[in-house]
Design a protein around this motif. Structure first.
Motif, mmCIF file in Angstrom:
data_model
loop_
_atom_site.group_PDB
_atom_site.id
_atom_site.type_symbol
_atom_site.label_atom_id
_atom_site.label_comp_id
_atom_site.label_asym_id
_atom_site.label_seq_id
_atom_site.Cartn_x
_atom_site.Cartn_y
_atom_site.Cartn_z
ATOM 1 N N THR A 1 9.362 -13.253 -3.803
ATOM 2 C CA THR A 1 8.814 -13.371 -2.457
ATOM 3 C C THR A 1 9.486 -14.501 -1.694
ATOM 4 O O THR A 1 9.824 -14.368 -0.511
ATOM 5 N N GLY A 2 9.678 -15.612 -2.396
ATOM 6 C CA GLY A 2 10.325 -16.755 -1.748
ATOM 7 C C GLY A 2 11.737 -16.434 -1.318
ATOM 8 O O GLY A 2 12.152 -16.731 -0.188
ATOM 9 N N TYR B 1 18.295 -21.390 -4.359
ATOM 10 C CA TYR B 1 17.472 -21.857 -5.470
ATOM 11 C C TYR B 1 16.805 -20.678 -6.168
ATOM 12 O O TYR B 1 16.811 -20.579 -7.397
ATOM 13 N N GLU B 2 16.241 -19.769 -5.368
ATOM 14 C CA GLU B 2 15.544 -18.633 -5.969
ATOM 15 C C GLU B 2 16.523 -17.726 -6.708
ATOM 16 O O GLU B 2 16.237 -17.250 -7.802
ATOM 17 N N PHE B 3 17.665 -17.493 -6.112
ATOM 18 C CA PHE B 3 18.646 -16.632 -6.777
ATOM 19 C C PHE B 3 19.181 -17.282 -8.046
ATOM 20 O O PHE B 3 19.289 -16.650 -9.087
ATOM 21 N N THR C 1 6.633 -14.982 -7.367
ATOM 22 C CA THR C 1 6.768 -15.813 -6.172
ATOM 23 C C THR C 1 8.218 -16.179 -5.891
ATOM 24 O O THR C 1 8.576 -16.507 -4.763
ATOM 25 N N HIS C 2 9.066 -16.118 -6.909
ATOM 26 C CA HIS C 2 10.493 -16.353 -6.658
ATOM 27 C C HIS C 2 11.079 -15.214 -5.821
ATOM 28 O O HIS C 2 11.870 -15.435 -4.914
ATOM 29 N N LEU D 1 10.392 -7.562 -0.654
ATOM 30 C CA LEU D 1 8.992 -7.891 -0.368
ATOM 31 C C LEU D 1 8.060 -6.719 -0.670
ATOM 32 O O LEU D 1 6.879 -6.915 -0.928
ATOM 33 N N ASN E 1 15.070 -13.487 5.123
ATOM 34 C CA ASN E 1 14.682 -13.104 6.467
ATOM 35 C C ASN E 1 14.852 -14.249 7.450
ATOM 36 O O ASN E 1 15.275 -14.053 8.589
ATOM 37 N N THR F 1 11.691 -14.090 1.778
ATOM 38 C CA THR F 1 11.355 -14.724 3.065
ATOM 39 C C THR F 1 12.492 -15.630 3.534
ATOM 40 O O THR F 1 12.772 -15.728 4.731
ATOM 41 N N GLN F 2 13.150 -16.274 2.587
ATOM 42 C CA GLN F 2 14.289 -17.125 2.980
ATOM 43 C C GLN F 2 15.411 -16.256 3.557
ATOM 44 O O GLN F 2 16.086 -16.639 4.513
#
Lengths: 289, 580
Positions: B294-295, B146-148, B291-292, B283, B301, B298-299
């Motif tokens: 960062t999100g 989703y973020e990508f 926030t995208h 990060l 990772n 974290t995903q």
């Protein structure tokens, strides 16, 4: 315990500031104390990951630390070449029964990205390239995914190869401002106001900003004296989905260097992941090639 | 010849098989496991029949039905088979074989089980645990995607900072798309895929009986039942299969690519490292307000962590959280000997569960020849109707300085010349190693590995493969003089004192410090017919006695571990049967 309460607890424990000093303007992109014509950035990173069950706070998988040395150098092409050298993977993770599972089978020595859009290269400890998977295996897997009615994500329209190269590649040094902040406190406050408007007030001694965009609510806390970012909380559908905190250290001249980032993100209602990234030995230097 | 028996035509086919198979051939019934059919054994039967004097039979079992119902089908089809019949059962077929022995009135010469869950299949009750893991991974993959996709589809809209999105763009097409496919392939190892691969159809009557601790299995293994089984079955053998790198990438090998353990494992580790590294850089480098970015990081990772933890999860699912050796489906402890007096043969670095019936020839041959006295089929014999076209190739096996095939026949061989040389020397097996070194012996020796490990072309004929580095390509020589059936063991198990040389008569070396019984036990567990004690307690195992018989007085060294016993002498073996 709810996800929100857990995150709030984490914030209370992790905010770590108390640094001050004069800053250079961001537009200058030349942090004081570093060579103005620097062409190489390097730093050591430690990435720690924990997965936790949201309801009981139990740890699921813990990766105590993966250590990298990252070097980004300006290439002749104008792009930034990134070489990530694996310094070590802590040898154990833990499963959800608390049992240590051996994990130090990391075969990777370094990862090279030329920064020109060509595929990254993963080099093994034996000096030979490691293919993520052979094209034959990849082809076989994709066929199998389709057998099970799963569309391979890499082939979906939003990410398919037709979009490749559609976004301009940065060639300047502006990205370093996120790591080595040379701005003045006033410039930071102004930047935060530009993004979020005036602060909504103070919370626990920090300036509190809020924004709503694209279905997300963002809460930001900054340190009043320096304007440095302390934390960001992101809400979707009124539920806290991500929480980040930041710490900084005084760098050369009047700069602040990002020291660590702690991010917790909800994966699903039952699980969240916490990632800690610690930086050290941050340098900007001019190297002759 | 493969004789497939179906209940309806049982009478006619039994008659036919009796006319084709030679009179001395041992009736051998092959029973398949879950989600299988008579075809499961077909290829192996063809190979085994060309090498051993067996008259094979097989049938389609109603594998979803209760064990009793499956055994009833066997009884209906094969009740007339004589007492010298051997049954070989893979996976659940082994349980069916044992169940059949309970309802059959005639004796059986032997039961050989292969990868059989005598103590149940833990995966059945632990699949929900894998589901939980799988769902979390799905959430992580979807979140990262989703973020990508947000970034790639709407870069200017979402990202004030110029770092993440362009970099993501490059990285995505530079390797992360493969990483996502990798994670997705792992995701597709869903309980549904696993269940379909294994044939775990919901509601199958046999399910409740396969559960560890089920009333059925408790009864099958109870002291009320086992004495009857012991009295009717002459020799019982459990072949315990440990898959090659049983702790690696099991979930993917099971349903996708069984032979690619190393490639999958390496790829997954590399993917995890890539995701970790990119996550760390994003990060730290990306605009913290993004926030995208960062999100996504974290995903990444999270996915890396899931990838690294996947082997542990699967191992726990398969072994009921003990993470012991297994064949990717059944833990070693469930496959092992279920009663006193059951012989146990271990396949290390073997195939995954779903390939065991086709890829365990060597150990089955070892069980049949060494423990059940099935003679090898002479080369001139047409293989009981197999047309003589079967390959003499047995498989790829490990070797070490203590040669598995002790007789060296020189280098520069082709497959044909090595087989011929070994046959002329009277040995049952020829082994080619490292571009053409030729060895001969009467036992295959060490562990079977994947054929891909025998990968050095023969110098004398580059179109053929001649083993590898410490790997023997093993062939049956077909020498009629080789591998004679072992002589019947004397009542006390002692054959006598025999000479030895540096080319060990008994090629498997178990080291010093043994007593007679401890040596017999360790050699027995390795599947050899003969145990030899030498020079005060050095223990050797083999499938033939070897060299010249001497007077008993030539073996006169007390065992160091028990001076009341005699353990051979210098270059003298005190040779014992390993029969219990």
């Amino acid at each position: 315990m709810t996800v929100t309460r857990l995150f709030a607890t984490a914030l209370a424990l992790s905010v770590c500031l108390g640094v001050a000093g004069a800053r250079l303007g961001a537009a200058a992109q030349q942090p004081a104390g570093f060579p103005t014509d620097w062409n190489t950035f390097s730093a050591d990173f430690t990435v720690r990951t924990q997965q936790m069950s949201s309801d009981e706070g139990a740890r699921v998988f813990v990766n105590p630390g993966t250590r990298f040395h990252v070097e980004r150098s300006l290439a002749a092409s104008g792009g930034w070449k990134t070489v990530t050298t694996m310094l070590g993977v802590d040898p154990f993770i833990y499963d959800d029964h608390g049992k240590r599972v051996e994990a130090d089978h990391n075969p990777v020595a370094r990862i090279e990205d030329d920064g020109d859009g060509s595929p990254v290269r993963i080099i093994g400890k034996n000096g030979k390239p490691i293919p993520l998977f052979s094209p034959e295996l990849q082809k076989q897997w994709i066929a199998k995914l389709k057998d099970f009615g799963i569309q391979p994500l890499s082939q979906l329209p939003a990410t398919d190869q037709s979009l490749r190269g559609s976004i301009a590649r940065p060639s300047g040094r502006e990205w370093v401002a996120e790591l080595v902040d040379s701005r003045t406190a006033a410039e930071r406050h102004a930047d935060t106001r530009r993004r979020f408007g005036d602060p909504h007030g103070q919370e626990r001694g920090f300036d509190h900003y809020m924004s709503f965009a694209y279905g997300r609510r963002t809460d930001v806390l900054t340190e009043p004296a320096t304007g440095l970012l302390a934390s960001i909380d992101t809400y979707e559908n009124n539920a806290l989905v991500m929480h980040s905190t930041f710490t900084w250290v005084q760098g050369p001249g009047s700069t602040f260097i990002r020291k660590s980032t702690h991010t917790e993100r909800s994966i699903n209602p039952q699980m969240r992941v916490a990632v800690d990234v610690a930086l050290s030995n941050v340098t900007l230097e001019r190297r002759t090639r | 010849m493969i004789t497939r028996i179906h209940p309806i035509v049982i009478g006619a086919l039994l008659l036919l098989s009796a006319t084709v198979a030679q009179a001395q051939d041992v009736p051998t019934l092959f029973l398949h496991g879950f989600n299988g059919s008579a075809d499961t054994w077909a290829a192996a039967i063809a190979r085994l029949e060309s090498q051993l004097e067996i008259a094979p039979q097989s049938t389609d079992l109603p594998w979803q039905q209760r064990y009793g119902d499956q055994a009833a089908v066997v009884q209906s089809s094969f009740r007339t088979l004589p007492a010298r019949t051997i049954v070989i059962g893979h996976s659940n077929g082994g349980v069916v074989a044992r169940e059949w022995s309970r309802i059959r009135t005639r004796a059986l010469a032997g039961i050989v089980t292969l990868g059989t869950p005598h103590q149940g299949v833990p995966i059945l009750k632990n699949l929900s645990y894998f589901t939980f893991y799988n769902e979390a991974l799905a959430n992580g993959i979807n979140g990262m995607y989703y973020e990508f996709s947000s970034c790639l589809a709407n870069p200017s809209e979402y990202y004030p900072n110029e770092f993440f999105c362009p970099w993501a763009n490059d990285l995505y097409y530079g390797g992360l798309d493969s990483a996502l496919d990798t994670a997705e392939a792992l995701l597709a190892s869903s309980p549904r895929a696993i269940a379909e691969t294994l044939g775990l159809t919901v509601g199958a009557p046999v399910f409740t009986e396969m559960m560890p601790g089920s009333a059925y299995l408790t009864g099958l293994n109870s002291t009320d039942t086992l004495p009857h089984e012991r009295s009717l079955v002459g020799t019982r053998i459990a072949i315990v299969s440990q898959a090659y790198h049983w702790d690696r990438a099991g979930y993917l090998r099971l349903w996708l690519s069984p032979q690619d353990a190393d490639a999958i494992y390496l790829g997954i580790q590399a993917t995890a490292a890539l995701l970790d590294a990119v996550s760390g850089i994003v990060l730290s480098h990306a605009d913290p307000y993004d926030t995208h970015a960062t999100g996504a990081a974290t995903q990444m990772n999270f996915i890396a962590n899931q990838l690294r933890g996947a082997d542990g999860v699967w191992c726990n699912v398969v072994t009921n959280f003990r993470c012991e050796p297994n064949d990717i489906v059944v833990p070693e402890s469930s496959q092992g000997a279920w009663d006193d007096g059951v012989w146990s043969l271990t396949i290390s670095a073997g195939p995954v569960h779903t390939r065991e019936a086709g890829d365990s020839d060597a150990t089955i041959i070892q069980a049949l020849t060494n423990l059940l006295n099935v003679p090898p089929r002479p080369a001139s014999d047409g293989g009981g109707g197999s047309g003589g076209g079967s390959s003499p190739y047995v498989g790829c096996f490990t070797d070490d300085g203590n040669r598995a095939l002790p007789v060296e026949l020189g280098t520069g061989h082709t497959i044909e010349s090595c087989i011929q040389a070994a046959a002329q020397s009277g040995y049952a097996y020829a082994g080619l190693q490292y571009y053409g070194y030729c060895f001969a012996g009467n036992a295959i020796g060490y562990a079977q590995v994947g054929d891909s490990e025998c990968n050095t072309p023969c110098d004398a004929n580059s179109s053929e493969l001649c083993g590898g580095v410490w790997r023997n390509s093993i062939f049956v020589t077909g020498s009629s003089s080789s591998s004679p059936p072992p002589p019947p063991p004397p009542p006390d198990g002692y054959y006598g004192c025999y000479s030895d040389t540096e080319q060990r008569a008994l090629p498997a070396d178990f080291g010093p410090g043994y007593t007679i019984e401890s040596c017999r036990a360790v050699v027995r567990n390795s599947g050899y017919a003969f145990a030899g004690l030498q020079y005060g307690g050095y223990c050797f195992g083999g499938s033939s006695i070897g060299y010249d018989k001497l007077s008993d007085g030539a073996c006169d060294m007390p065992c160091a571990a028990d001076p009341s016993e005699i353990c051979g002498a210098a270059w003298r073996n005190s040779i014992y049967s390993t029969a219990p």
